[in-house]
Design a protein around this motif. Structure first.
Motif, PDB file in Angstrom:
ATOM      1  N   THR A 123       0.873  -1.266  -0.219  1.00  0.00           N
ATOM      2  CA  THR A 123       0.281   0.084  -0.044  1.00  0.00           C
ATOM      3  C   THR A 123       0.760   1.245   0.065  1.00  0.00           C
ATOM      4  O   THR A 123       1.719   1.245   0.758  1.00  0.00           O
ATOM      5  CB  THR A 123      -0.907   0.119   1.331  1.00  0.00           C
ATOM      6  OG1 THR A 123      -1.597  -1.302   1.430  1.00  0.00           O
ATOM      7  CG2 THR A 123      -1.831   1.138   1.175  1.00  0.00           C
ATOM      8  N   TRP A 124       0.563   2.238  -0.815  1.00  0.00           N
ATOM      9  CA  TRP A 124       1.089   3.339  -0.950  1.00  0.00           C
ATOM     10  C   TRP A 124       0.024   4.341  -0.260  1.00  0.00           C
ATOM     11  O   TRP A 124      -0.944   4.575  -0.553  1.00  0.00           O
ATOM     12  CB  TRP A 124       1.456   4.058  -2.185  1.00  0.00           C
ATOM     13  CG  TRP A 124       2.809   3.709  -2.703  1.00  0.00           C
ATOM     14  CD1 TRP A 124       2.995   2.756  -3.486  1.00  0.00           C
ATOM     15  CD2 TRP A 124       4.020   4.303  -2.381  1.00  0.00           C
ATOM     16  NE1 TRP A 124       4.183   2.443  -3.665  1.00  0.00           N
ATOM     17  CE2 TRP A 124       5.077   3.482  -3.238  1.00  0.00           C
ATOM     18  CE3 TRP A 124       4.542   5.249  -1.620  1.00  0.00           C
ATOM     19  CZ2 TRP A 124       6.175   3.721  -2.938  1.00  0.00           C
ATOM     20  CZ3 TRP A 124       5.804   5.430  -1.401  1.00  0.00           C
ATOM     21  CH2 TRP A 124       6.703   4.565  -2.161  1.00  0.00           C
ATOM     22  N   PHE A 125       0.593   5.052   0.857  1.00  0.00           N
ATOM     23  CA  PHE A 125      -0.239   6.204   1.690  1.00  0.00           C
ATOM     24  C   PHE A 125      -0.205   7.584   1.302  1.00  0.00           C
ATOM     25  O   PHE A 125      -0.992   8.475   1.546  1.00  0.00           O
ATOM     26  CB  PHE A 125       0.108   6.082   3.170  1.00  0.00           C
ATOM     27  CG  PHE A 125       0.065   4.717   3.725  1.00  0.00           C
ATOM     28  CD1 PHE A 125      -0.834   3.710   3.509  1.00  0.00           C
ATOM     29  CD2 PHE A 125       1.381   4.548   4.320  1.00  0.00           C
ATOM     30  CE1 PHE A 125      -0.662   2.713   4.167  1.00  0.00           C
ATOM     31  CE2 PHE A 125       1.439   3.316   5.257  1.00  0.00           C
ATOM     32  CZ  PHE A 125       0.414   2.243   4.960  1.00  0.00           C
ATOM     33  N   LYS A 126       0.785   7.690   0.298  1.00  0.00           N
ATOM     34  CA  LYS A 126       1.091   9.008  -0.475  1.00  0.00           C
ATOM     35  C   LYS A 126       0.948   8.732  -1.755  1.00  0.00           C
ATOM     36  O   LYS A 126       1.224   7.875  -2.267  1.00  0.00           O
ATOM     37  CB  LYS A 126       2.297   9.709  -0.099  1.00  0.00           C
ATOM     38  CG  LYS A 126       2.283  10.041   1.462  1.00  0.00           C
ATOM     39  CD  LYS A 126       1.484  11.227   2.024  1.00  0.00           C
ATOM     40  CE  LYS A 126       1.370  11.559   3.214  1.00  0.00           C
ATOM     41  NZ  LYS A 126       0.711  13.028   3.525  1.00  0.00           N
ATOM     42  N   VAL A 132       5.086  15.606   2.477  1.00  0.00           N
ATOM     43  CA  VAL A 132       5.353  14.623   3.504  1.00  0.00           C
ATOM     44  C   VAL A 132       6.067  15.309   4.428  1.00  0.00           C
ATOM     45  O   VAL A 132       7.148  16.093   4.211  1.00  0.00           O
ATOM     46  CB  VAL A 132       5.887  13.270   2.953  1.00  0.00           C
ATOM     47  CG1 VAL A 132       4.803  12.566   2.138  1.00  0.00           C
ATOM     48  CG2 VAL A 132       7.205  13.398   2.468  1.00  0.00           C
ATOM     49  N   ALA A 133       5.962  14.825   5.858  1.00  0.00           N
ATOM     50  CA  ALA A 133       6.779  15.285   7.205  1.00  0.00           C
ATOM     51  C   ALA A 133       7.861  14.301   7.232  1.00  0.00           C
ATOM     52  O   ALA A 133       7.581  13.139   6.906  1.00  0.00           O
ATOM     53  CB  ALA A 133       5.863  15.539   8.157  1.00  0.00           C
ATOM     54  N   GLN A 134       8.797  14.566   7.754  1.00  0.00           N
ATOM     55  CA  GLN A 134       9.759  13.558   8.096  1.00  0.00           C
ATOM     56  C   GLN A 134       9.531  12.477   9.112  1.00  0.00           C
ATOM     57  O   GLN A 134       8.524  12.746  10.125  1.00  0.00           O
ATOM     58  CB  GLN A 134      11.130  14.078   8.905  1.00  0.00           C
ATOM     59  CG  GLN A 134      12.168  13.227   9.121  1.00  0.00           C
ATOM     60  CD  GLN A 134      13.327  14.000   9.327  1.00  0.00           C
ATOM     61  OE1 GLN A 134      13.620  15.218   9.287  1.00  0.00           O
ATOM     62  NE2 GLN A 134      14.493  13.182   9.713  1.00  0.00           N
ATOM     63  N   ALA A 154      13.061  12.369   4.912  1.00  0.00           N
ATOM     64  CA  ALA A 154      13.166  13.902   5.074  1.00  0.00           C
ATOM     65  C   ALA A 154      11.658  14.532   4.767  1.00  0.00           C
ATOM     66  O   ALA A 154      10.956  13.777   4.363  1.00  0.00           O
ATOM     67  CB  ALA A 154      14.086  14.501   4.097  1.00  0.00           C
ATOM     68  N   ALA A 155      11.388  15.618   5.042  1.00  0.00           N
ATOM     69  CA  ALA A 155      10.206  16.425   4.867  1.00  0.00           C
ATOM     70  C   ALA A 155      10.454  16.811   3.308  1.00  0.00           C
ATOM     71  O   ALA A 155      11.539  17.236   2.891  1.00  0.00           O
ATOM     72  CB  ALA A 155      10.133  17.483   5.613  1.00  0.00           C
ATOM     73  N   ASP A 182      12.638  24.079   0.443  1.00  0.00           N
ATOM     74  CA  ASP A 182      11.804  25.186   0.579  1.00  0.00           C
ATOM     75  C   ASP A 182      10.894  25.005  -0.258  1.00  0.00           C
ATOM     76  O   ASP A 182       9.606  25.117  -0.117  1.00  0.00           O
ATOM     77  CB  ASP A 182      12.528  26.503   0.267  1.00  0.00           C
ATOM     78  CG  ASP A 182      13.375  26.922   1.288  1.00  0.00           C
ATOM     79  OD1 ASP A 182      13.496  26.195   2.574  1.00  0.00           O
ATOM     80  OD2 ASP A 182      14.506  27.754   1.069  1.00  0.00           O
ATOM     81  N   GLY A 183      10.971  24.196  -1.837  1.00  0.00           N
ATOM     82  CA  GLY A 183      10.226  24.194  -2.605  1.00  0.00           C
ATOM     83  C   GLY A 183       8.918  23.183  -2.175  1.00  0.00           C
ATOM     84  O   GLY A 183       7.966  23.122  -2.797  1.00  0.00           O
ATOM     85  N   ALA A 184       9.347  22.244  -1.263  1.00  0.00           N
ATOM     86  CA  ALA A 184       8.209  21.396  -0.503  1.00  0.00           C
ATOM     87  C   ALA A 184       6.845  21.804  -0.264  1.00  0.00           C
ATOM     88  O   ALA A 184       5.990  21.209  -0.047  1.00  0.00           O
ATOM     89  CB  ALA A 184       8.938  20.542   0.581  1.00  0.00           C
ATOM     90  N   ALA A 185       7.163  23.255   0.162  1.00  0.00           N
ATOM     91  CA  ALA A 185       5.890  23.778   0.749  1.00  0.00           C
ATOM     92  C   ALA A 185       4.940  24.126  -0.341  1.00  0.00           C
ATOM     93  O   ALA A 185       3.651  24.170   0.196  1.00  0.00           O
ATOM     94  CB  ALA A 185       6.242  25.017   1.499  1.00  0.00           C
ATOM     95  N   ALA A 186       5.172  24.227  -1.639  1.00  0.00           N
ATOM     96  CA  ALA A 186       4.396  24.620  -2.399  1.00  0.00           C
ATOM     97  C   ALA A 186       3.094  23.720  -2.542  1.00  0.00           C
ATOM     98  O   ALA A 186       2.028  24.263  -2.850  1.00  0.00           O
ATOM     99  CB  ALA A 186       5.075  24.764  -3.938  1.00  0.00           C
ATOM    100  N   SER A 187       3.258  22.481  -2.654  1.00  0.00           N
ATOM    101  CA  SER A 187       2.253  21.332  -2.727  1.00  0.00           C
ATOM    102  C   SER A 187       1.585  21.102  -1.378  1.00  0.00           C
ATOM    103  O   SER A 187       0.711  20.214  -1.623  1.00  0.00           O
ATOM    104  CB  SER A 187       2.566  20.322  -3.435  1.00  0.00           C
ATOM    105  OG  SER A 187       3.641  19.431  -2.748  1.00  0.00           O
ATOM    106  N   ALA A 188       1.989  21.584  -0.472  1.00  0.00           N
ATOM    107  CA  ALA A 188       1.411  21.137   0.846  1.00  0.00           C
ATOM    108  C   ALA A 188      -0.061  21.290   1.126  1.00  0.00           C
ATOM    109  O   ALA A 188      -0.748  20.562   1.403  1.00  0.00           O
ATOM    110  CB  ALA A 188       1.984  21.834   2.091  1.00  0.00           C
TER     111      ALA A 188
END
Length: 499
Positions: A123-126, A132-134, A154-155, A182-188
């Motif tokens: 199963t993939w949860f994402k 994703v958070a660390q 990692a986050a 930093d780019g990770a926040a864009a799709s949060a």
């Protein structure tokens, strides 16, 4: 510079092995001590580490080949020959969206345990694009023994999934790629909006992520699912049961015969579910046990009057002092330990043409879980007190039901106890847990009329069954073992006096 990879020492009297699995292919970058391949002998499985860092060169011995000690398996090109490795890294980084602005982080298969070389992505949860958070759970893997959850290293943002659900991966495989920074926040926000309605924020107990995913897919309300996990936690298997509950149970077809044709109407009311790796392994091991051992079962019965009286008298004091309930399993464990000392062949195993006698008792306690039967092992049970045994049984039983047992905790047992009585079984013939030579089956305690001193009285009776390997355990030894267990339980003072 070229380094040779050769067959390591395989052990005393072992002269050859079979190449089972290659984890690397020519051109792959390898690190020092990274596992290259796995060899199988008639006794053990041997992993072959890389003697140097570099690039995988020629594979001389292919999968399925039989090789002798010190035979050449492959070559590794050291130094500049390892140039393909940076290219692979560059490809990984390129896989991340340019807009992410962060570094690429590989999600690898975690350590699966001794002798476990592959797993299935269950199963993939994402999904790709999710934030994703660390340490947040990304996916769940199934091996032939346990389920393994894979946390985010990692986050960031999940940019690529390399191993889809249902695919089989080896122990060193890459599962996915994260883009951190930093780019990770864009799709949060988008990821949060995509969270399934079946999330359990309103509940005190968090359900298994795979269960939430399945409930969302099938449109099942969590209120209609009976959770079997810790504190009522809903597991994936509970959702499957709820999904098929209205359908009538189909009679199983004989294993050796092809499946009979079914009508379109019947087919519409059936559901085909792939066996988990754990269930496949259980099936294989049980059948191998029947095919290998000369298995025989002998029976006796025990009057539980004295054990029940002793338990009722001291259970409150026992709980107050030790913080655990006094059950029947500690009495049976102690009784079996006592009997195994007198009949050591029941605590032994066959290794080729040798009999290995164990001067210890690693007691396996069979436990039913939503995914199948597992046997956690209580090590050195012969050295433990009643309280220590009860604590170990309670702790391992809980971890088994929650799917948290490690493979090490289910290996190395020398004898097993299986309690079918908790499900209402009155009589059964348990199957050996190889390579063990004995397993004791407990059953339901039932009031029955018995003749005692010439009078008919009602007594709480239990049938006992000992299945044993007749290749090394004779009938006399098996009967003696059961009689000693019976005597110890009908007069528990014998356990204290070591009689």
């Amino acid at each position: 510079m070229t380094t040779e990879v050769r067959v390591p020492t395989l052990g005393e009297s072992v002269t050859e092995a079979t190449v089972a699995t290659w984890f690397k292919k020519p051109g792959d970058a390898v690190a020092v001590d990274e596992m290259l391949c796995e060899l199988e002998t008639d006794k053990v499985t041997v992993e072959v580490p890389a003697p140097a860092a570099g690039t995988m060169g020629e594979i001389v011995a292919a999968e399925g080949d039989t090789v002798g000690v010190d035979a050449l398996l492959a070559t590794i090109v050291e130094g500049e020959g390892a140039a393909p490795a940076p290219k692979a890294e560059a490809k990984t980084e390129a896989a991340a969206p340019a807009s992410s602005g962060g570094a690429s982080v590989d999600v690898m298969v975690p350590t699966l345990g001794e002798s476990v070389t592959e797993a299935t992505v269950s199963t993939w949860f994402k999904k790709v694009g999710d934030s994703v958070a660390q340490d947040e759970m990304l996916c769940e893997l199934e091996t032939d023994k346990v389920s393994v959850e894979v946390p985010a290293p990692a986050a960031g943002v999940l940019t690529e999934i390399l191993a889809e659900e249902g695919s089989t991966v080896d122990a060193s495989a890459k599962l996915a790629i994260l883009s951190s920074g930093d780019g990770a926040a864009a799709s949060a926000p988008a990821a949060e909006a995509a969270a399934p309605a079946a999330a359990t924020a309103s509940k005190d107990v968090e359900n298994a992520p795979s269960a939430n995913k399945l409930m969302a897919e099938k449109g099942i309300d969590a209120a209609n699912v009976q959770g079997s996990g810790r504190d009522g936690r809903i597991m994936k298997e509970d959702v499957l049961k709820a999904a098929i509950a209205p359908a009538p149970a189909a009679a199983p077809a004989p294993a050796a015969a092809p499946r009979a044709p079914v009508s379109a109407d019947d087919a519409a009311r059936e559901e085909r579910v792939k066996m988990t790796r754990l269930r496949q392994t259980i099936a294989k091991r049980l059948k191998d046990s029947q095919n290998t051992a000369a298995m025989l079962t002998t029976y006796n019965e025990v009057d539980m009057t004295e054990v029940m009286a002793l338990r009722n008298e001291y259970k409150d004091l026992f709980l107050k002092k030790h913080g655990v309930k006094l059950g029947f399993m500690s009495f049976f464990t102690k009784a079996c330990v006592h009997a195994l000392k007198e009949v050591p062949e029941v605590n032994a195993e066959i290794d080729g043409t040798d009999i290995v006698y164990k001067n210890y008792v690693h007691m396996g306690i069979a436990a039913g879980t939503p995914t199948g039967l597992v046997v956690p092992v209580i090590r050195d049970a012969d050295q433990l007190s009643f309280a220590d045994i009860e604590k170990a049984i309670a702790e391992k039983g809980k971890r088994a039901r929650d799917g948290k047992l490690s493979m090490a905790e289910m290996q190395g047992g020398s004898f097993t106890i299986s309690n079918g009585g908790v499900y209402g079984s009155l009589m059964s013939s348990p199957i050996l847990n190889p390579p063990q030579s004995g397993i004791l089956g407990m059953h339901k305690i039932q009031d029955r009329p018995m003749v005692v001193n010439g009078e008919i009285v009602i007594r709480p009776m239990m049938y006992l069954a000992l299945s044993y390997d007749h290749r090394i355990v004779d009938g006399k030894g098996a009967v003696t073992f059961l009689v000693r267990v019976k005597e110890a339980l009908e007069d528990p003072r014998r356990l204290l006096m070591d009689l």
